[in-house]
Design an enzyme around this catalytic site. Structure first.
Site, PDB file in Angstrom:
ATOM      1  N   TYR A 198      -9.632  -6.361  -1.887  1.00 46.48           N
ATOM      2  CA  TYR A 198      -8.359  -5.691  -2.169  1.00 46.48           C
ATOM      3  C   TYR A 198      -7.660  -5.307  -0.865  1.00 46.48           C
ATOM      4  O   TYR A 198      -6.434  -5.461  -0.735  1.00 46.48           O
ATOM      5  CB  TYR A 198      -8.604  -4.446  -3.027  1.00 46.48           C
ATOM      6  CG  TYR A 198      -7.364  -3.605  -3.239  1.00 46.48           C
ATOM      7  CD1 TYR A 198      -6.401  -3.976  -4.166  1.00 46.48           C
ATOM      8  CD2 TYR A 198      -7.156  -2.439  -2.491  1.00 46.48           C
ATOM      9  CE1 TYR A 198      -5.252  -3.218  -4.346  1.00 46.48           C
ATOM     10  CE2 TYR A 198      -6.014  -1.675  -2.669  1.00 46.48           C
ATOM     11  CZ  TYR A 198      -5.062  -2.061  -3.596  1.00 46.48           C
ATOM     12  OH  TYR A 198      -3.924  -1.312  -3.772  1.00 46.48           O
ATOM     13  N   ARG A 255      -2.060 -12.017  -5.643  1.00 47.63           N
ATOM     14  CA  ARG A 255      -3.171 -12.084  -4.689  1.00 47.63           C
ATOM     15  C   ARG A 255      -4.360 -12.694  -5.426  1.00 47.63           C
ATOM     16  O   ARG A 255      -4.942 -12.088  -6.325  1.00 47.63           O
ATOM     17  CB  ARG A 255      -3.482 -10.690  -4.154  1.00 47.63           C
ATOM     18  CG  ARG A 255      -2.292 -10.093  -3.411  1.00 47.63           C
ATOM     19  CD  ARG A 255      -2.635  -8.802  -2.724  1.00 47.63           C
ATOM     20  NE  ARG A 255      -2.744  -7.671  -3.613  1.00 47.63           N
ATOM     21  CZ  ARG A 255      -1.718  -6.926  -4.025  1.00 47.63           C
ATOM     22  NH1 ARG A 255      -0.488  -7.216  -3.629  1.00 47.63           N
ATOM     23  NH2 ARG A 255      -1.912  -5.888  -4.814  1.00 47.63           N
ATOM     24  N   HIS A 266       4.775  -5.458   3.375  1.00 44.62           N
ATOM     25  CA  HIS A 266       3.651  -5.014   2.540  1.00 44.62           C
ATOM     26  C   HIS A 266       2.344  -5.645   3.002  1.00 44.62           C
ATOM     27  O   HIS A 266       1.460  -5.964   2.198  1.00 44.62           O
ATOM     28  CB  HIS A 266       3.907  -5.334   1.061  1.00 44.62           C
ATOM     29  CG  HIS A 266       3.453  -4.245   0.129  1.00 44.62           C
ATOM     30  ND1 HIS A 266       4.282  -3.233  -0.292  1.00 44.62           N
ATOM     31  CD2 HIS A 266       2.251  -3.988  -0.445  1.00 44.62           C
ATOM     32  CE1 HIS A 266       3.625  -2.420  -1.095  1.00 44.62           C
ATOM     33  NE2 HIS A 266       2.376  -2.854  -1.205  1.00 44.62           N
ATOM     34  N   TYR A 318       6.501   4.940  -5.126  1.00 47.08           N
ATOM     35  CA  TYR A 318       7.042   3.723  -5.705  1.00 47.08           C
ATOM     36  C   TYR A 318       8.219   4.084  -6.613  1.00 47.08           C
ATOM     37  O   TYR A 318       8.251   5.163  -7.214  1.00 47.08           O
ATOM     38  CB  TYR A 318       5.980   2.981  -6.517  1.00 47.08           C
ATOM     39  CG  TYR A 318       4.925   2.326  -5.665  1.00 47.08           C
ATOM     40  CD1 TYR A 318       5.255   1.284  -4.809  1.00 47.08           C
ATOM     41  CD2 TYR A 318       3.601   2.747  -5.716  1.00 47.08           C
ATOM     42  CE1 TYR A 318       4.293   0.674  -4.021  1.00 47.08           C
ATOM     43  CE2 TYR A 318       2.627   2.143  -4.933  1.00 47.08           C
ATOM     44  CZ  TYR A 318       2.987   1.112  -4.088  1.00 47.08           C
ATOM     45  OH  TYR A 318       2.029   0.513  -3.301  1.00 47.08           O
ATOM     46  N   LYS A 330      10.554   2.062   3.232  1.00 46.06           N
ATOM     47  CA  LYS A 330       9.512   1.106   3.626  1.00 46.06           C
ATOM     48  C   LYS A 330       9.697  -0.207   2.880  1.00 46.06           C
ATOM     49  O   LYS A 330       9.945  -0.219   1.675  1.00 46.06           O
ATOM     50  CB  LYS A 330       8.129   1.690   3.334  1.00 46.06           C
ATOM     51  CG  LYS A 330       6.958   0.791   3.721  1.00 46.06           C
ATOM     52  CD  LYS A 330       5.639   1.519   3.452  1.00 46.06           C
ATOM     53  CE  LYS A 330       4.442   0.696   3.866  1.00 46.06           C
ATOM     54  NZ  LYS A 330       4.240  -0.483   2.974  1.00 46.06           N
ATOM     55  N   ARG A 350       1.210  -8.897   1.429  1.00 42.38           N
ATOM     56  CA  ARG A 350       0.629  -8.828   0.084  1.00 42.38           C
ATOM     57  C   ARG A 350       1.646  -9.078  -1.019  1.00 42.38           C
ATOM     58  O   ARG A 350       1.296  -9.083  -2.200  1.00 42.38           O
ATOM     59  CB  ARG A 350      -0.013  -7.451  -0.126  1.00 42.38           C
ATOM     60  CG  ARG A 350      -1.203  -7.204   0.773  1.00 42.38           C
ATOM     61  CD  ARG A 350      -1.570  -5.715   0.833  1.00 42.38           C
ATOM     62  NE  ARG A 350      -1.981  -5.158  -0.435  1.00 42.38           N
ATOM     63  CZ  ARG A 350      -3.189  -5.305  -0.980  1.00 42.38           C
ATOM     64  NH1 ARG A 350      -4.102  -6.020  -0.353  1.00 42.38           N
ATOM     65  NH2 ARG A 350      -3.484  -4.742  -2.123  1.00 42.38           N
ATOM     66  N   THR A 353       8.868   3.205  -0.990  1.00 45.17           N
ATOM     67  CA  THR A 353       8.549   1.776  -0.891  1.00 45.17           C
ATOM     68  C   THR A 353       9.499   0.975  -1.771  1.00 45.17           C
ATOM     69  O   THR A 353       9.637   1.238  -2.964  1.00 45.17           O
ATOM     70  CB  THR A 353       7.093   1.520  -1.307  1.00 45.17           C
ATOM     71  OG1 THR A 353       6.226   2.117  -0.333  1.00 45.17           O
ATOM     72  CG2 THR A 353       6.795   0.028  -1.373  1.00 45.17           C
ATOM     73  N   GLN A 408       3.933   8.611  -0.056  1.00 50.40           N
ATOM     74  CA  GLN A 408       4.630   7.373  -0.387  1.00 50.40           C
ATOM     75  C   GLN A 408       4.897   7.305  -1.885  1.00 50.40           C
ATOM     76  O   GLN A 408       4.017   7.568  -2.699  1.00 50.40           O
ATOM     77  CB  GLN A 408       3.790   6.172   0.053  1.00 50.40           C
ATOM     78  CG  GLN A 408       4.325   4.812  -0.379  1.00 50.40           C
ATOM     79  CD  GLN A 408       3.786   4.386  -1.738  1.00 50.40           C
ATOM     80  OE1 GLN A 408       2.708   4.827  -2.160  1.00 50.40           O
ATOM     81  NE2 GLN A 408       4.534   3.566  -2.450  1.00 50.40           N
ATOM     82  N   SER A 421      -0.660   7.482  -0.728  1.00 52.15           N
ATOM     83  CA  SER A 421      -0.054   6.550  -1.671  1.00 52.15           C
ATOM     84  C   SER A 421       0.084   7.169  -3.058  1.00 52.15           C
ATOM     85  O   SER A 421      -0.759   7.968  -3.483  1.00 52.15           O
ATOM     86  CB  SER A 421      -0.917   5.289  -1.773  1.00 52.15           C
ATOM     87  OG  SER A 421      -0.500   4.468  -2.842  1.00 52.15           O
TER      88      SER A 421
END
Length: 383
Positions: A26, A166, A277, A131, A253, A280, A157, A129, A108
């Site tokens: 990960y 991924r 990122h 989202y 970001k 990613r 972000t 951070q 996060s």
């Protein structure tokens, strides 16, 4: 006697050996072919430093400020999700390590520990951070909880409105906590120290979400909620709304294009982080060190630009600042340390980077971090 830890690669190898495969993967995987993930690192090798001699470099100093905060060096811990799966209570270990080395820690949204956990563990301001999620009530709630926990800066972000692919995560069927399949149980059995630490902690899910988002009270609810929350309708008007809603300092970001940088400067935010990122999300996009010069020209001094992506050494950090970054954020470099040795590993990662920054600065003939600029980079025009 174990060999000394002299570079981030030492921590990466320990991390790989000590953490179950799905959680190591990960951290270490990029999207699709991994081109951008690799070039984030390798493009630093295209920049060469000028070796300068016969200069008094006996009084070197890396201390400076980041977003008004006094720091021991211009390096912050970037937001990394699921740190509590790399090491039990991982976010707490990382935050305490950052505090001990006087650099900012950025938590996060998708952390295993909660905002309150970090506030209680450190008693000091930290960064958070966010989202851009669809649930407006949750958005307002988590911003209020962040203020009460002592968050002094919001990192918003912008580049995860849909999930990049991924391959390793999909093949590992990565979840937090891991599903107890036969393959997972076999792999976990090979990491008994990790397993024992995880059994002793109560933090095994997303502490900022479970029990806070409407209708999310267990892991089954969480999976459905999370899959529906990343917001593909995000536009600049919503970015401006969130900046106003927070009302404090904001870094945007996920900026990796000069046109987006120009627009970001009009949002009311205080700065940006040049980021893809960590490779990613969109594979095949250029590395952040490659896009940084164009982004800086587009900003024309309107706001500071920090850089993340590919920083694996103090030399990388120095090169980013020589190109014009106001400072750097590290992600994988400290996550390796966390998976390897918890708080001590994160401290080791920061110590390695600081030592490399100090030595590189001196060998380039300068004493103070404020002197880092394009004059320390080699150009064929100098020949």
């Amino acid at each position: 006697m174990p060999a000394p830890l002299t570079e981030i690669e030492d921590l990466r190898r320990l991390h790989q050996a000590r953490v179950p495969r799905m959680f190591y993967d990960y951290v270490d995987a990029g999207a699709w072919t991994g081109q951008t993930y690799r070039e984030n690192q390798t493009d630093f090798s295209r920049l060469y430093l000028r070796q300068r001699v016969a200069r008094d470099i006996s009084n070197r100093n890396l201390a400076t400020t980041m977003m008004g905060r006094e720091v021991a060096m211009p390096v912050a811990l970037a937001p990394v999700g699921l740190l509590g799966m790399q090491h039990a209570d991982g976010e707490i270990h990382a935050a305490r390590a950052a505090l001990s080395r006087n650099v900012p820690y950025t938590m996060s949204t998708m952390s295993i520990a909660s905002l309150d956990d970090i506030a209680e563990a450190t008693g000091k301001p930290f960064w958070f951070q966010l989202y851009t999620l669809r649930d407006e009530a949750f958005l307002e709630s988590i911003l209020d909880r962040a203020r009460r926990a002592g968050v002094e800066l919001l990192v918003l972000t912008l580049d995860l409105t849909i999930q990049g692919q991924r391959h390793k995560d999909l093949k590992n069927r990565m979840t937090a906590p891991p599903k107890l399949t036969a393959a997972n149980l076999l792999n976990i059995s090979r990491h008994p120290a990790w397993a024992m630490r995880m059994l002793r902690t109560r933090r095994r899910s997303f502490g900022n979400i479970v029990g806070h988002a409407k209708g999310v009270n267990d892991l089954g609810d969480l999976a459905a909620w999370t899959s529906s929350q990343f917001d593909p309708t995000l536009d600049w008007a919503r970015v401006e709304h969130i900046v106003r809603l927070w009302g404090g300092k904001v870094l945007l970001k996920g900026i990796n294009d000069p046109e987006d940088a120009r627009r970001a400067a009009q949002t009311g935010a205080d700065g940006l982080i040049v980021s893809n990122h960590g490779g990613r999300q969109l594979d095949g996009t250029p590395s952040t060190i490659r896009t940084l010069p164009q982004i800086l020209r587009a900003l024309d001094g309107a706001m500071p630009a920090y850089l993340d992506g590919g920083i694996r050494s103090g030399q990388d950090a120095i090169k980013a600042m020589a190109v014009g970054a106001a400072g750097v954020f590290i992600g994988r470099a400290y996550a390796y340390g966390l998976g390897a040795m918890g708080q001590r590993g994160v401290e080791a990662a920061l110590d390695i980077i600081k030592r490399e920054m100090d030595l590189t600065m001196g060998l380039c003939g300068i004493n103070d971090v404020s002197e880092i600029g394009p004059q320390i980079l080699w150009s064929e025009d100098l020949a």
